[in-house]
Design a protein around this motif. Structure first.
Motif, short mmCIF file in Angstrom:
data_model
loop_
_atom_site.label_atom_id
_atom_site.label_comp_id
_atom_site.label_asym_id
_atom_site.label_seq_id
_atom_site.Cartn_x
_atom_site.Cartn_y
_atom_site.Cartn_z
N VAL A 26 -54.95 49.79 44.68
CA VAL A 26 -55.48 50.77 45.63
C VAL A 26 -55.64 52.12 44.94
N LEU A 29 -58.76 52.17 42.94
CA LEU A 29 -59.93 52.26 43.81
C LEU A 29 -60.11 53.69 44.32
N LEU A 45 -71.34 54.87 46.11
CA LEU A 45 -70.26 54.12 46.75
C LEU A 45 -70.74 52.76 47.28
N GLN A 46 -72.04 52.67 47.54
CA GLN A 46 -72.57 51.39 48.02
C GLN A 46 -72.24 50.24 47.08
N LEU A 48 -69.54 49.75 45.45
CA LEU A 48 -68.11 49.42 45.35
C LEU A 48 -67.78 47.95 45.60
N PRO A 49 -68.13 47.39 46.79
CA PRO A 49 -67.73 46.00 47.03
C PRO A 49 -68.40 45.04 46.07
N GLU A 50 -69.65 45.36 45.66
CA GLU A 50 -70.34 44.46 44.74
C GLU A 50 -69.65 44.45 43.38
N PHE A 52 -66.46 45.13 42.83
CA PHE A 52 -65.18 44.45 43.04
C PHE A 52 -65.39 42.94 43.02
N TYR A 53 -66.39 42.49 43.80
CA TYR A 53 -66.70 41.07 43.90
C TYR A 53 -67.15 40.53 42.54
N LEU A 56 -64.47 39.58 40.14
CA LEU A 56 -63.71 38.36 40.45
C LEU A 56 -64.57 37.12 40.31
N ASN A 57 -65.88 37.34 40.14
CA ASN A 57 -66.84 36.23 40.15
C ASN A 57 -66.86 35.56 38.77
N SER A 58 -65.76 34.92 38.38
CA SER A 58 -65.70 34.33 37.06
C SER A 58 -64.76 33.13 37.07
N LEU A 288 -55.09 39.50 40.85
CA LEU A 288 -56.55 39.46 41.01
C LEU A 288 -57.06 40.72 41.72
N PHE A 289 -56.28 41.25 42.64
CA PHE A 289 -56.64 42.49 43.32
C PHE A 289 -56.74 43.63 42.28
N ILE A 290 -55.76 43.67 41.36
CA ILE A 290 -55.80 44.71 40.32
C ILE A 290 -57.00 44.48 39.40
N TYR B 115 -68.64 49.34 53.29
CA TYR B 115 -69.68 48.95 52.34
C TYR B 115 -69.72 47.43 52.16
N MET B 119 -72.97 45.02 52.59
CA MET B 119 -73.38 44.05 51.57
C MET B 119 -73.54 42.67 52.20
#
Lengths: 439, 185
Positions: A26, A29, A45-46, A48-50, A52-53, A56-58, A288-290, B115, B119
């Motif tokens: 946190v 972030l 900022l838009q 951000l989630p992409e 983050f995702y 992890l996408n590996s 994974l969060f980190i 966000y 998405m």
């Protein structure tokens, strides 16, 4: 703003935010969001989630929960005490056999479970009382187990090494191999110190005499320790043989470890299995969060040109590479005092690796140096987890005695870093022989 | 002593239960990825056939487990941080600091939720698909992002409520949890 100054601001902000006690992920972030918002505009900022995702996408990340399940399944059984007993029965004639078998059991169990506190608990519960009973000083008994437990993150398979491999895009198989000889070097240094310290404290006579075991006693214990060792050996063999990727071999290893825990150790209750699964989930989600948050953090650093500027600035400074390495070591050591190894590696790898590479250091050698620094953090206050575990299993040994006992082992680790700096071949030789020289 | 469940308002208890369900779901997703990966190796190595969907599904399961697991790990106090300062503070300040960090964490997760929702919504409306043979609709894995962060915010709110109402706290200033979280099973 000058990216270098910005880098300084980021560093100060990160330290302040993390010291407030927010979870590491946190905190990363928050710092990333604030700096992106202020210096790159609200629109950034838009992403951000992409981001983050995306981190992890590996498929490679699968190896983290898989190795954690392996370790957690092994740690939930009596494998630790069994391993200790087996080594004790077999090594009893060796001078200082009890220290050797304790540290050996720590090294092996740490390798299998990959968890430092679990190793201290599993081996220490049997090892510490036994050492004290045979006349070893409290300091040696507590210190050797605390230090022995740290070996888990260096000796393969190691979750810390996997995280380093993912953060720096280096080969996990090669990293594992790189940890083997330095691990043996550390165990040897630990054993040498423990025996010398015992002798120095005038307990040599008691400590060096062994108990006799019959051959029957020696053999009857083997069936209980061999299965896990075979699984780990099999996993590593499949990894180096190029038969499957680390994630795949680890998944098979995880399934086999659960099966062995159920069949050999008769772990039939649903509760016990759920505990293994729950602990693995907790640990994996935390890491994974980190990883996701560290991905956002490193995106922020590079999109504000901080990473590039720092690397350029260090190159311009033109300091001696060993002075540079000493500074990096100091930074890692201090960070390790406060943060768990995985967090330190994920946060610092994107900044440190370009610097290290441009100074002509080998990334695999550096991985081992980073890991030994992290090991030191595990047995030094304020968050030295192992110290508290030892305090928990042997409450009548004061924390001060544990600290006094552990400190020489910290010096052993620093000596190991110096030895590895003088002879980097100790790290790189085995990976080169097994996997061929690096391209 | 942790607060007895009866002393907690129904909303806090309900959130705790939801978080536990999330934890079980995350555990099952991790277990499923173990089994699917093993199945994949079996199909490829023993049956000699090529595999199509396994790798992608395992990745989605891992992402899902991470995000859905967030509230449960919060409930177990499993998210690591530097807890030196909280442990050094006197109890009153410790509680105040914990309140602030919980609130800031929740605010950060609300940003991710906002966000993340955008998405997901984009993928849903435009019907985006993954660029693989499977061509999985992306709204399915992307749904975990707003869902996970949203549930995390709920658990943080519950912890914040306990902190503010003077529930017993642990050495980090967070509401104390039972000695053995597995007991509820």
């Amino acid at each position: 703003m000058d990216p270098l100054l910005l880098g300084g601001l980021v560093a100060v902000a990160t330290v302040l935010v993390l010291f407030s006690g927010v979870p590491v992920a946190v905190g990363l972030l928050i710092v990333s969001t604030v700096f992106l918002f202020v210096f790159d505009g609200p629109r950034s900022l838009q992403a951000l989630p992409e981001l983050f995702y995306g981190d992890l996408n590996s498929f490679a990340l699968l190896s983290i929960p898989m190795f954690i399940i392996m370790g957690s399944a092994i740690a939930s059984t009596r494998a630790g005490p069994d391993l200790y007993e087996a080594l004790e029965r077999w090594l009893t004639r060796v001078p200082g056999g009890l220290v050797v078998s304790n540290l050996g059991a720590c090294a092996l169990f740490a390798a299998m479970s990959g968890s430092s506190p679990a190793t201290c608990a599993a081996i220490g519960k049997m090892g510490i009382p036994e050492m004290r009973k045979r006349g070893y000083p409290d300091e040696v008994a507590a210190g050797s187990i605390a230090a022995g437990g740290t070996l888990g993150i260096l000796i393969p398979p190691s979750v810390t090494m996997i995280v380093y491999g993912i953060a720096t895009e280096t080969s996990i198989g090669r990293l594992f191999l790189a940890g083997v000889l330095p691990g043996i070097l550390l165990v040897s240094l630990f054993i040498a110190w423990a025996i010398y310290d015992t002798w120095r404290r005038g307990a040599a006579g008691v400590a060096l005499s062994g108990v006799r075991y019959t051959w029957k006693q020696r053999f009857e214990i083997l069936p209980r320790v061999v299965p896990f060792l075979v699984i780990i050996a099999g996993v590593l063999y499949a990894l180096y043989g190029g038969i499957a990727t680390p994630s795949e071999t680890a998944a098979v290893g995880a399934l086999l470890c659960i099966i062995v825990a159920v069949v050999v150790y008769r772990m039939f209750q649903f509760d016990a299995l759920w505990t293994v699964l729950r602990d693995s989930t907790r640990e994996s989600v935390m890491i994974l969060f980190i990883i996701g948050a560290a991905g956002v953090f490193s995106f922020m650093l590079s999109s504000l040109f901080v990473t590039q500027s720092i690397a350029g600035w260090i190159a311009d400074l033109d300091v001696n590479r060993w002075v540079l390495m000493a500074i990096v070591n100091l930074f890692l050591l201090v960070a390790g005092f406060f943060l768990p190894p995985v967090a330190v590696i994920l946060m610092s790898a994107p900044i440190l690796l370009p610097i290290i590479l441009s100074a002509g250091f080998d990334p695999y050698w550096f991985a081992v140096i980073v890991t030994i620094n992290m090991e030191i953090g595990l047995i030094t206050p304020p968050v030295g987890l192992n110290l508290y575990v030892i305090n928990g299993i042997a409450p009548d040994i004061s924390l001060k005695k544990i600290l006094v006992g552990s400190f020489p082992f910290v010096l052993c680790m620093i000596v190991a870093i110096v030895i590895l700096s003088v002879f980097p071949g100790i790290v790189t030789w085995l990976p080169d022989v097994v996997m061929g020289p690096e391209m | 002593m942790p607060p007895s469940p009866r002393a907690m308002p129904p909303a806090v208890r309900a959130i705790g239960l939801v978080s536990t369900v999330c934890g079980v779901a995350a555990s099952l997703m991790i277990l499923a990825s173990v089994l699917i990966t093993c199945q994949m190796i079996f199909v490829r190595a023993v049956l000699g056939r090529s595999t199509v969907w396994q790798t992608e599904v395992v990745i989605y399961l891992m992402i899902g487990a991470t995000l859905i697991g967030l509230p449960y790990v919060q409930k177990l106090r499993g998210h690591v941080g530097v807890d030196l300062l909280p442990t050094l503070l006197p109890p009153r300040f410790r509680r105040a600091l914990a309140g602030v960090t919980l609130a800031v964490t929740a605010a950060m997760m609300l940003v991710m939720l906002w966000y993340g929702w955008e998405m997901w919504h984009l993928a849903w409306v435009r019907g985006w698909k993954s660029e693989t043979v499977v061509a999985a609709p992306l709204w399915i894995p992307w749904l975990f992002v707003p869902l996970g962060f949203g549930l995390f915010v709920l658990q943080l709110a519950a912890d914040l409520w306990l902190t503010m109402t003077g529930a017993p706290m642990d050495e980090k200033g967070l509401p104390a949890i039972g000695p053995e979280p597995a007991e509820e099973f």
